[in-house]
Design an enzyme around this catalytic site. Structure first.
Site, PDB file in Angstrom:
ATOM      1  N   HIS A   1       0.935  -1.229  -0.039  1.00 58.28           N
ATOM      2  CA  HIS A   1      -0.047  -0.021  -0.016  1.00 58.28           C
ATOM      3  C   HIS A   1       1.090   1.336   0.064  1.00 58.28           C
ATOM      4  O   HIS A   1       0.536   2.227  -0.739  1.00 58.28           O
ATOM      5  CB  HIS A   1      -0.971  -0.118   1.184  1.00 58.28           C
TER       6      HIS A   1
ATOM      7  N   HIS B   1      -9.276  -1.943  -4.626  1.00 59.29           N
ATOM      8  CA  HIS B   1      -8.274  -2.313  -3.628  1.00 59.29           C
ATOM      9  C   HIS B   1      -7.154  -3.221  -4.327  1.00 59.29           C
ATOM     10  O   HIS B   1      -6.266  -3.144  -4.252  1.00 59.29           O
ATOM     11  CB  HIS B   1      -8.831  -2.821  -2.193  1.00 59.29           C
TER      12      HIS B   1
ATOM     13  N   ASP C   1      -3.387  -2.658  -4.880  1.00 63.64           N
ATOM     14  CA  ASP C   1      -2.139  -3.666  -4.527  1.00 63.64           C
ATOM     15  C   ASP C   1      -1.565  -3.769  -5.752  1.00 63.64           C
ATOM     16  O   ASP C   1      -0.136  -3.732  -5.631  1.00 63.64           O
ATOM     17  CB  ASP C   1      -3.008  -4.987  -4.180  1.00 63.64           C
TER      18      ASP C   1
ATOM     19  N   HIS D   1      -0.779 -10.781  -5.295  1.00 68.10           N
ATOM     20  CA  HIS D   1       0.677 -10.603  -5.295  1.00 68.10           C
ATOM     21  C   HIS D   1       1.633 -11.595  -5.999  1.00 68.10           C
ATOM     22  O   HIS D   1       2.721 -11.135  -6.611  1.00 68.10           O
ATOM     23  CB  HIS D   1       0.936 -10.297  -3.847  1.00 68.10           C
TER      24      HIS D   1
HETATM   25 ZN   LIG Z   1      -4.033  -4.675   0.032  1.00 68.32          ZN
END
Ligand SMILES: [Zn+2]
Length: 297
Positions: A76, A233, A237, A260
């Site tokens: 973030h 969101h 990310d 991720h």
């Molecule tokens: Zn996040």
């Protein structure tokens, strides 16, 4: 082509880590041009220069590390630095996780805007995506394709839940980030939280820093900040994950249910194929800037 930027003055903040639940103090400092993003674990005396190779774990959050010393949940803050074009920064912390703050990038945007931003002498390099690079895994997908700007097209699908299908297409720049993305919070499912906490994850998670979803809707009393806060969101990310190269990007990132792990694999695949990208070369500079903070008021 634009010039590099750093902070005008240091920023001190503290908060708890989402996964460790521990309180962390953090200091963001201005840094010299071409120094990039450097993390310093003060309690271990270890410096970690950010690069795609510094990513050591991508389970639930992006963790960077060196010599066994790690810093968790960097995404973030990195997303904010990328969008606000803070290229050079020295981040000191006493602890192993970046504070989660309110689960979004909004507190970081506020702190950085308050400290001020200054342009430096050196130019910023841009990675230009020249041909499509794709990764597919377990029904998830992430790709980078050529485009004349940095833009994101993100789709998520949590069928049979309140979230359902969401998709957003957005060019990413400072304005769109602040307005459309920065306030979107981390989210999780109530049914997963017990499991995560039994595995020593999400120990600092609460309704103050995450949107919690159950079968019926959201558990939080406050309403969502955007109707489709969840996909926003995920974009937040992804920007953090893609920023790890330390370069501006010209290309379109397309994702379906990515995370991720897939984002990091995509970056490594891009970098490993020299025909897939080009790095825009800086104009040569005649004189090195001596001062960090010219232009700050
Ligand atoms: Zn996040």
């Amino acid at each position: 082509m634009r010039k590099q930027r750093t902070l005008c003055s240091p920023i001190k903040a503290s908060g708890i880590g989402l996964h460790t639940g521990r309180k962390v103090e953090i200091e963001l400092n201005p840094a010299k041009e071409n120094s990039g993003i450097v993390f310093y674990r003060e309690d271990k005396d270890v410096e970690i220069q950010l690069s795609e190779k510094s990513v050591v774990d991508t389970q639930l959050a992006t963790t960077i590390g060196k010599d066994g010393v790690v810093i968790k949940t960097v995404e973030h803050l990195l997303s904010t630095l990328f969008a606000l074009r803070i290229d050079n920064i020295f981040i000191k912390l006493k602890g192993d996780e970046i504070p989660i703050m309110d689960g979004s990038s909004a507190p970081w945007v506020y702190l950085i805007k308050t400290a001020g931003i200054v342009e430096q002498e050196a130019y910023k390099k841009t990675i230009i995506v020249k041909k499509p690079v794709k990764i597919k895994e377990n029904g998830k997908f992430a790709a980078l394709i050529p485009s004349n700007q940095f833009e994101i097209s993100y789709s998520i699908s949590f069928s049979n839940t309140f979230i359902g299908k969401q998709r957003m297409d957005l060019p990413i720049n400072e304005n769109t980030f602040i307005k459309e993305i920065s306030k979107a919070r981390t989210f999780g499912f109530l049914k997963d939280i017990e499991y995560l906490q039994s595995h020593n994850l999400a120990l600092g998670g609460s309704l103050d820093n995450a949107v919690v979803v159950d079968e019926y809707g959201i558990v939080n009393e406050d309403p969502l900040r955007y109707e489709d806060e969840f996909v926003r969101h995920k974009i937040l990310d992804a920007i953090g994950d893609l920023s790890i190269l330390g370069l501006d990007m010209k290309g379109k990132y397309i994702a379906y249910k990515s995370g991720h792990n897939l984002n990091n694999k995509l970056l490594r695949k891009l970098i490993s194929d020299k025909s897939a990208y080009e790095i825009a070369i800086n104009p040569t500079r005649e004189k090195k800037a001596e001062s960090l903070a010219w232009g700050c008021v």
